[in-house]
Scaffold this active site. Structure first.
Site, PDB file in Angstrom:
ATOM      1  N   ASP A 118      45.162  28.723  39.249  1.00 14.81           N
ATOM      2  CA  ASP A 118      46.509  28.739  39.772  1.00 14.81           C
ATOM      3  C   ASP A 118      47.646  27.933  38.634  1.00 14.81           C
ATOM      4  O   ASP A 118      46.991  27.866  37.328  1.00 14.81           O
ATOM      5  CB  ASP A 118      46.636  27.643  40.896  1.00 14.81           C
ATOM      6  CG  ASP A 118      47.763  28.103  42.136  1.00 14.81           C
ATOM      7  OD1 ASP A 118      48.943  28.074  41.502  1.00 14.81           O
ATOM      8  OD2 ASP A 118      47.371  28.197  43.169  1.00 14.81           O
ATOM      9  N   HIS A 147      51.822  32.326  40.229  1.00  9.78           N
ATOM     10  CA  HIS A 147      50.763  31.070  40.013  1.00  9.78           C
ATOM     11  C   HIS A 147      49.822  31.423  38.773  1.00  9.78           C
ATOM     12  O   HIS A 147      48.739  31.201  38.786  1.00  9.78           O
ATOM     13  CB  HIS A 147      49.746  31.400  41.332  1.00  9.78           C
ATOM     14  CG  HIS A 147      50.600  30.711  42.499  1.00  9.78           C
ATOM     15  ND1 HIS A 147      51.052  29.385  42.520  1.00  9.78           N
ATOM     16  CD2 HIS A 147      51.388  31.332  43.580  1.00  9.78           C
ATOM     17  CE1 HIS A 147      51.480  29.288  43.861  1.00  9.78           C
ATOM     18  NE2 HIS A 147      51.710  30.282  44.344  1.00  9.78           N
ATOM     19  N   GLU A 174      54.133  34.111  46.569  1.00  7.90           N
ATOM     20  CA  GLU A 174      54.875  33.504  45.776  1.00  7.90           C
ATOM     21  C   GLU A 174      55.226  33.556  44.392  1.00  7.90           C
ATOM     22  O   GLU A 174      55.039  32.865  43.619  1.00  7.90           O
ATOM     23  CB  GLU A 174      54.402  31.648  46.064  1.00  7.90           C
ATOM     24  CG  GLU A 174      54.386  31.544  47.312  1.00  7.90           C
ATOM     25  CD  GLU A 174      53.955  30.052  47.480  1.00  7.90           C
ATOM     26  OE1 GLU A 174      54.275  29.415  48.605  1.00  7.90           O
ATOM     27  OE2 GLU A 174      52.799  29.560  47.049  1.00  7.90           O
TER      28      GLU A 174
HETATM   29  C1  ACM Z   1      49.791  30.485  50.214  1.00  7.92           C
HETATM   30  O1  ACM Z   1      49.699  29.628  50.945  1.00  7.92           O
HETATM   31  N1  ACM Z   1      50.627  30.303  49.220  1.00  7.92           N
HETATM   32  C2  ACM Z   1      49.121  31.459  50.407  1.00  7.92           C
END
Ligand code: ACM
Ligand code: ZN
Length: 524
Positions: A186, A256, A320
């Site tokens: 991440d 990420h 995201e």
């Molecule tokens: C998430 O909770 N961003 C998959």
């Protein structure tokens, strides 16, 4: 009436009989060929808990037909059509116990049920005055409602040691979970050794600081880092496999990715100035989608991941991913023009499809968060629906497999009480245990598509879980409620009944040393 046994998840069908089977120093385990994994697990468990020698030996078919005295018999059936793949039958009689299943996994789940029928004291070595190791006579026929019964653990925001992951897997096995979704990369850290790209762990596994839990806008000034070597990863996978748990790795893309960009800046649209992110939240810098080097990099990373993880599914994240860099990047814009794409959402979809082609060629299936629906879903992709169930419902309707993991029922990083002043800091939200219990993964999915719902999963994002104790506090007992929601059919579930069984089950979690949160029912 005989009280309900404190079994979690509760079995499909249970009939009580008279009497008990008592485990003593002469009790033995006999296992038919193929039944050894569950037999070995059970032998280790019983030796540890009773101090008795508990020998295991092979069992022939003719011996199995005439029940042997003081024996636990484990029988691998020759594909009984009445029993599901992961199902089992457990018959406890005064002189013998018979456990049968079609698969070694089914036998393992039967062994876990047998474990839960024994006193919680058996979870620890024997002490004076302990109750006898007696199992009430009964008949159980059982099988899970769903075949994906998952827990996720984010080891990027806070890394947990291998010894903890193993305990986490032990508790999963107790509750018949079968999938461990391991979030390994991440913005705030890259946690898996990749031999071809050593900077991922030299640089990407280290961040300069971490927000303090009580105030997310303030950094603690303490460097934080760590990663799992490939040997450690193999160790975790083997430990999980011994408990019939598949480890699904997650390598996040295209978003990420700050830790990867800090390690290899040429993989970003801007090409320099990246840092492993210190604050939580969503990062604008993502992998450049118009640079072939990015695909070479990700394919090389995934090749090593595939060599390590036998899982059919590889999770590529996909959630995201802001599009601001792609909007400004000549390489990304050139890719949009070259591929005839409409916009940056279609560029993300093209990116994921390209990764799916790679994974499929290696014999693996791609799974990603529901944002992979935006701009068009890759042809064979499986969707993990988290922003709600709508994405999962749409994907199932279009014939894709889905795993339901909606924030409404599955986000175990949310607060467990509305009285947040008296809770350790959490990310937000409110997800009490009874809400988790009421989770029904197939809700809203047309009946003729419900077969595409593989199951469900609870997620533990660890921004606000810096310690093992905090992971345990957030996971349990809600994960026990989730286990039953994924195993036991909705018509066979009742929250009041579960809450009563949970009170007894907590004694077992106590014996195992799980630092769970006391449910509200118990406080008053
Ligand atoms: C998430 O909770 N961003 C998959
Ligand atoms: Zn770009």
């Amino acid at each position: 009436m005989t009280p309900a046994r404190p079994l979690i998840p509760y079995p499909h069908a249970l009939t009580h009989d008279e009497g008990h089977f008592v485990i003593d120093s002469d009790t033995q385990i006999r296992a038919m060929r193929g039944a050894e994994p569950a037999a070995d697990w059970l032998a280790v468990f019983l030796r540890h808990g009773t101090g008795f020698p508990i020998l295991t030996a092979p069992l022939t078919i003719s011996e199995a037909e005439a029940a042997l005295d003081n024996t636990i018999e484990l029988i691998l059936l020759d594909s009984d059509p009445e029993l599901d793949d992961e199902g089992y039958r457990l018959d406890v009689m005064p002189d013998s116990i018979r456990l049968e299943a079609n698969t070694p996994a089914g036998l393992f789940y039967g062994a876990q049920t047998l474990r839960q029928l024994l006193p919680a004291e058996l979870e620890t070595p024997p002490t004076a005055g302990e109750p006898p190791a007696a199992v009430p006579c009964l008949d159980i026929e059982d099988a899970p409602r769903y075949r994906w019964r998952g827990l996720h653990l984010d080891c990027a925001r806070h890394m947990m040691p291998v010894a903890f992951i193993k305990r986490f897997l032990d508790w999963m096995a107790l509750h018949k979970f079968n999938t461990f979704h391991w979030h390994l990369t991440d913005d705030q850290g890259w946690r898996i050794e990749i031999k071809a790209y050593p900077r991922l762990t030299e640089i990407g596994s280290q961040r300069a600081a971490t927000p303090i839990p009580a105030d997310r806008k303030t950094l603690d000034g303490q460097p934080y880092g760590g990663f799992y070597t490939q040997d450690e990863v193999r160790d975790v996978i083997a430990y999980a496999a011994d408990r019939f748990i598949t480890v699904v790795p997650e390598i996040e893309m295209p978003g990420h990715a700050a830790a990867a960009l800090a390690s290899y800046p040429e993989l970003g649209c801007v090409g320099s100035g990246y840092q492993v992110r210190t604050f939580w939240g969503i990062e604008d810098d993502v992998f450049c989608a118009g640079n072939d080097q990015v695909f070479t990099f990700l394919e090389n990373v995934l090749s090593e991941v595939i060599d390590l993880f036998p899982s059919a599914f590889i999770h590529v994240g996909g959630d995201e991913c802001p599009k601001v860099r792609w909007e400004q990047c000549p390489k990304c814009q050139a890719a949009i023009a070259r591929e005839g794409l409409k916009d940056e959402h279609e560029l993300q979809s093209w990116f994921i499809r390209r990764m799916e082609t790679f994974l499929n060629a290696k014999g693996r299936r791609l799974i990603g968060w529901d944002e992979i629906l935006e701009g068009g879903l890759a042809p064979n992709a499986t969707v993990m629906s988290w922003r709600g169930t709508e994405g999962g419902i749409a994907a199932a309707a279009a014939g894709h497999d889905v795993v339901m993991s909606p924030m409404s029922h599955c986000y175990l990083d949310y607060y467990q009480s509305e009285d947040t002043d008296n809770e350790p800091p959490a990310i937000g939200g409110y997800l009490p245990i009874d809400q988790v219990y009421r989770f029904n993964p197939a809700e809203g999915v047309p009946a003729d598509k419900s077969g595409h719902v593989l199951g469900g999963q609870g997620n533990l994002w660890t921004e606000y879980m810096p310690t093992e104790a905090q992971v345990e506090y957030m996971a349990y007992p809600r994960a026990a409620a989730l286990a039953e929601a994924l195993w036991t059919a909705p018509a066979e579930r009742d929250y009041g009944d579960f809450a009563a069984r949970l009170n007894a089950h907590l004694l077992r979690l106590d014996a195992l040393g799980v630092r769970y949160r006391q449910p509200n029912e118990r406080e008053s």
